[in-house]
Write a protein that holds these residues in place. Sequence first.
Motif, PDB file in Angstrom:
ATOM      1  N   LYS A  88       0.796  -1.288  -0.055  1.00  0.00           N
ATOM      2  CA  LYS A  88       0.192   0.599  -0.137  1.00  0.00           C
ATOM      3  C   LYS A  88       0.402   1.198  -0.129  1.00  0.00           C
ATOM      4  O   LYS A  88       2.003   1.498   0.420  1.00  0.00           O
ATOM      5  N   ASP A  89       0.261   2.033  -0.697  1.00  0.00           N
ATOM      6  CA  ASP A  89       1.597   4.141  -0.800  1.00  0.00           C
ATOM      7  C   ASP A  89       2.476   3.912  -1.597  1.00  0.00           C
ATOM      8  O   ASP A  89       3.652   4.220  -0.236  1.00  0.00           O
ATOM      9  N   VAL A  90       2.773   2.969  -2.046  1.00  0.00           N
ATOM     10  CA  VAL A  90       4.038   2.807  -2.073  1.00  0.00           C
ATOM     11  C   VAL A  90       4.505   3.982  -2.841  1.00  0.00           C
ATOM     12  O   VAL A  90       4.041   5.151  -4.046  1.00  0.00           O
ATOM     13  N   ALA A  91       5.714   5.198  -2.367  1.00  0.00           N
ATOM     14  CA  ALA A  91       6.250   6.404  -2.656  1.00  0.00           C
ATOM     15  C   ALA A  91       7.179   6.119  -4.052  1.00  0.00           C
ATOM     16  O   ALA A  91       7.905   5.322  -4.488  1.00  0.00           O
ATOM     17  N   TRP A  92       7.059   6.931  -5.350  1.00  0.00           N
ATOM     18  CA  TRP A  92       7.767   7.230  -6.364  1.00  0.00           C
ATOM     19  C   TRP A  92       8.500   8.287  -6.458  1.00  0.00           C
ATOM     20  O   TRP A  92       8.204   9.271  -6.505  1.00  0.00           O
ATOM     21  N   ASP A  93       9.653   8.328  -7.176  1.00  0.00           N
ATOM     22  CA  ASP A  93      10.924   9.303  -7.064  1.00  0.00           C
ATOM     23  C   ASP A  93      10.856   9.343  -8.812  1.00  0.00           C
ATOM     24  O   ASP A  93      11.293   8.319  -9.628  1.00  0.00           O
ATOM     25  N   GLY A  94      10.692  10.616  -8.927  1.00  0.00           N
ATOM     26  CA  GLY A  94      10.718  11.120 -10.619  1.00  0.00           C
ATOM     27  C   GLY A  94      12.513  10.995 -11.081  1.00  0.00           C
ATOM     28  O   GLY A  94      12.942  10.660 -12.784  1.00  0.00           O
ATOM     29  N   GLU A  95      13.346  11.021 -10.290  1.00  0.00           N
ATOM     30  CA  GLU A  95      15.017  11.580 -10.756  1.00  0.00           C
ATOM     31  C   GLU A  95      14.909  12.217 -12.403  1.00  0.00           C
ATOM     32  O   GLU A  95      15.530  11.677 -12.930  1.00  0.00           O
ATOM     33  N   PRO A  96      13.994  13.188 -12.833  1.00  0.00           N
ATOM     34  CA  PRO A  96      14.560  14.166 -14.065  1.00  0.00           C
ATOM     35  C   PRO A  96      16.090  14.413 -13.968  1.00  0.00           C
ATOM     36  O   PRO A  96      16.080  14.081 -15.629  1.00  0.00           O
ATOM     37  N   PHE A  97      16.969  14.539 -13.754  1.00  0.00           N
ATOM     38  CA  PHE A  97      18.042  14.874 -14.138  1.00  0.00           C
ATOM     39  C   PHE A  97      19.299  14.057 -13.688  1.00  0.00           C
ATOM     40  O   PHE A  97      20.451  14.099 -13.926  1.00  0.00           O
ATOM     41  N   ARG A  98      18.782  13.335 -13.625  1.00  0.00           N
ATOM     42  CA  ARG A  98      19.601  11.161 -13.925  1.00  0.00           C
ATOM     43  C   ARG A  98      19.359  10.388 -14.846  1.00  0.00           C
ATOM     44  O   ARG A  98      18.315  10.712 -15.155  1.00  0.00           O
ATOM     45  N   ASN A  99      20.731  10.146 -15.132  1.00  0.00           N
ATOM     46  CA  ASN A  99      20.445   9.687 -16.378  1.00  0.00           C
ATOM     47  C   ASN A  99      19.488   8.332 -15.915  1.00  0.00           C
ATOM     48  O   ASN A  99      20.151   7.188 -15.521  1.00  0.00           O
ATOM     49  N   PRO A 100      19.085   7.415 -16.974  1.00  0.00           N
ATOM     50  CA  PRO A 100      17.915   8.083 -18.998  1.00  0.00           C
ATOM     51  C   PRO A 100      17.324   9.687 -17.800  1.00  0.00           C
ATOM     52  O   PRO A 100      15.945   9.433 -16.833  1.00  0.00           O
ATOM     53  N   ILE A 115      10.074   5.593  -9.186  1.00  0.00           N
ATOM     54  CA  ILE A 115      11.496   4.499  -8.417  1.00  0.00           C
ATOM     55  C   ILE A 115      10.916   4.781  -7.140  1.00  0.00           C
ATOM     56  O   ILE A 115      11.052   5.647  -6.967  1.00  0.00           O
ATOM     57  N   ALA A 116      10.777   3.536  -6.941  1.00  0.00           N
ATOM     58  CA  ALA A 116      10.557   3.189  -5.655  1.00  0.00           C
ATOM     59  C   ALA A 116      11.811   3.802  -4.941  1.00  0.00           C
ATOM     60  O   ALA A 116      12.546   3.276  -4.810  1.00  0.00           O
ATOM     61  N   ARG A 117      10.969   4.049  -3.597  1.00  0.00           N
ATOM     62  CA  ARG A 117      11.661   4.696  -2.393  1.00  0.00           C
ATOM     63  C   ARG A 117      11.890   3.416  -1.886  1.00  0.00           C
ATOM     64  O   ARG A 117      11.169   2.739  -0.568  1.00  0.00           O
ATOM     65  N   LEU A 118      12.773   2.190  -1.656  1.00  0.00           N
ATOM     66  CA  LEU A 118      13.152   1.249  -1.073  1.00  0.00           C
ATOM     67  C   LEU A 118      13.516   1.706   0.893  1.00  0.00           C
ATOM     68  O   LEU A 118      13.157   0.313   1.011  1.00  0.00           O
ATOM     69  N   ALA A 119      13.920   2.372   0.411  1.00  0.00           N
ATOM     70  CA  ALA A 119      14.541   2.455   2.290  1.00  0.00           C
ATOM     71  C   ALA A 119      13.449   2.855   3.318  1.00  0.00           C
ATOM     72  O   ALA A 119      13.232   3.103   4.275  1.00  0.00           O
ATOM     73  N   GLU A 120      12.125   3.053   2.302  1.00  0.00           N
ATOM     74  CA  GLU A 120      10.800   2.926   3.128  1.00  0.00           C
ATOM     75  C   GLU A 120      10.309   2.310   3.730  1.00  0.00           C
ATOM     76  O   GLU A 120       9.582   1.226   2.994  1.00  0.00           O
ATOM     77  N   GLU A 121       9.156   2.627   4.884  1.00  0.00           N
ATOM     78  CA  GLU A 121       8.217   1.241   5.328  1.00  0.00           C
ATOM     79  C   GLU A 121       7.570   1.295   4.524  1.00  0.00           C
ATOM     80  O   GLU A 121       6.817   2.373   3.794  1.00  0.00           O
ATOM     81  N   ALA A 122       6.119   0.505   4.267  1.00  0.00           N
ATOM     82  CA  ALA A 122       4.814   0.169   3.708  1.00  0.00           C
ATOM     83  C   ALA A 122       4.429  -1.204   4.175  1.00  0.00           C
ATOM     84  O   ALA A 122       4.692  -2.641   5.433  1.00  0.00           O
ATOM     85  N   THR A 123       2.725  -1.436   4.245  1.00  0.00           N
ATOM     86  CA  THR A 123       1.627  -2.071   4.848  1.00  0.00           C
ATOM     87  C   THR A 123       1.838  -2.993   3.810  1.00  0.00           C
ATOM     88  O   THR A 123       0.992  -2.672   2.533  1.00  0.00           O
ATOM     89  N   PHE A 124       1.533  -4.632   4.047  1.00  0.00           N
ATOM     90  CA  PHE A 124       1.811  -4.831   3.074  1.00  0.00           C
ATOM     91  C   PHE A 124       0.476  -5.731   3.369  1.00  0.00           C
ATOM     92  O   PHE A 124       0.171  -6.145   4.413  1.00  0.00           O
ATOM     93  N   ASP A 125      -0.232  -6.750   2.073  1.00  0.00           N
ATOM     94  CA  ASP A 125      -1.658  -6.901   2.733  1.00  0.00           C
ATOM     95  C   ASP A 125      -2.241  -7.899   1.524  1.00  0.00           C
ATOM     96  O   ASP A 125      -2.148  -8.478   0.767  1.00  0.00           O
ATOM     97  N   GLY A 126      -1.919  -9.440   2.163  1.00  0.00           N
ATOM     98  CA  GLY A 126      -1.957 -11.082   1.239  1.00  0.00           C
ATOM     99  C   GLY A 126      -1.229 -11.745   1.750  1.00  0.00           C
ATOM    100  O   GLY A 126      -0.551 -12.208   2.701  1.00  0.00           O
TER     101      GLY A 126
END
Length: 317
Positions: free
Chosen positions: A105-117, A144-155
């Motif tokens: 649930k609620d995975v946060a994403w980064d765009g990193e527009p100035f890093r290659n590519p 790009i998911a923020r893998l260092a963050e915690e998230a809630t899992f279900d299932g």
Amino acid sequence: MRAAPGIAWTSELTRGAHPTSRARLTDTLSALFAIAALAVVLTPIVTEQTVDGSRPDRAADGAAPSTTTSAPGSELMFAGYGGVPYTYPSNVTIKKAGLHDVTVKDVAWDGEPFRNPIYYGARIVRFGGGRFGTMLDFTHSKAIARLAEEATFDGTLNGAPAPERATLRDIFRKLEASHGHNMLTLNGLMRLPAITPRIQPYVGLGGGVSLPHSEVQLASAKNRTYEYQVAGPVAQALFGIELRTARVSYFFEYKFTYAPYEMPLSEREGTLLPFDLWHQFQSWLSGAEPPGGRLTTQFTSHQGIFGLGIRSAPAVP
């Protein structure tokens, strides 16, 4: 039974491994494409200014300056652009019969527009002489998911109850679309009343297809999904301001995009876009389920862009 705590979409390999030569080649080609697109739209600017500077002053010829404020006429424009995206957090679901049925649930994403590519886009715009036109638009963004963050899992994960709460990196090796949250859309455009003869606002609405380069791998799996795919439809709405010089247009634009994804986890190493899409089509025709199951999510994004375009018709005086 094979365990699978991990998903990924990027050019890197598993933890501790160095990028493959194919990943480096993909990064290099993406950068070269962006540089080439920028060069195409920048080159005419110097030429344009030289030509404008060499024209005799109309007042010196005794001609009265034009006072027309008519709308631009029929024209074709080729343009390239860069920008900055923001993608809302979203749920990620993986399903594989008898093994996985888990939602993160609620995975946060980064765009990193100035890093290659980098973030970039290219478009072709056509107006027929009135206020309405069409645009074919390609956007290369990233998520790009923020893998260092915690998230809630279900299932269920790996045939057992998923942890209620965990750091993404402990469950997923990667979760990215860094070689492209790619969107190809066909759009309708409408010119709004001009602010001045050279400052033209516009709006647009369109839809198309998402063509991400997906890298997905469960942490304990031997194989990853690393290929271009058709992941579903995409819709976009936009508003922009165009500054028109003699043959070059500068534009600032806001875009809103919505892209629901369904990704088959083929667990194969892809190559080029046409071959990857052909393989996906063949798999679809066969009716076989993907070896790794299916991943679903959605990317809802705000994007601010700036670009340059070359027009086939001059600006209104």
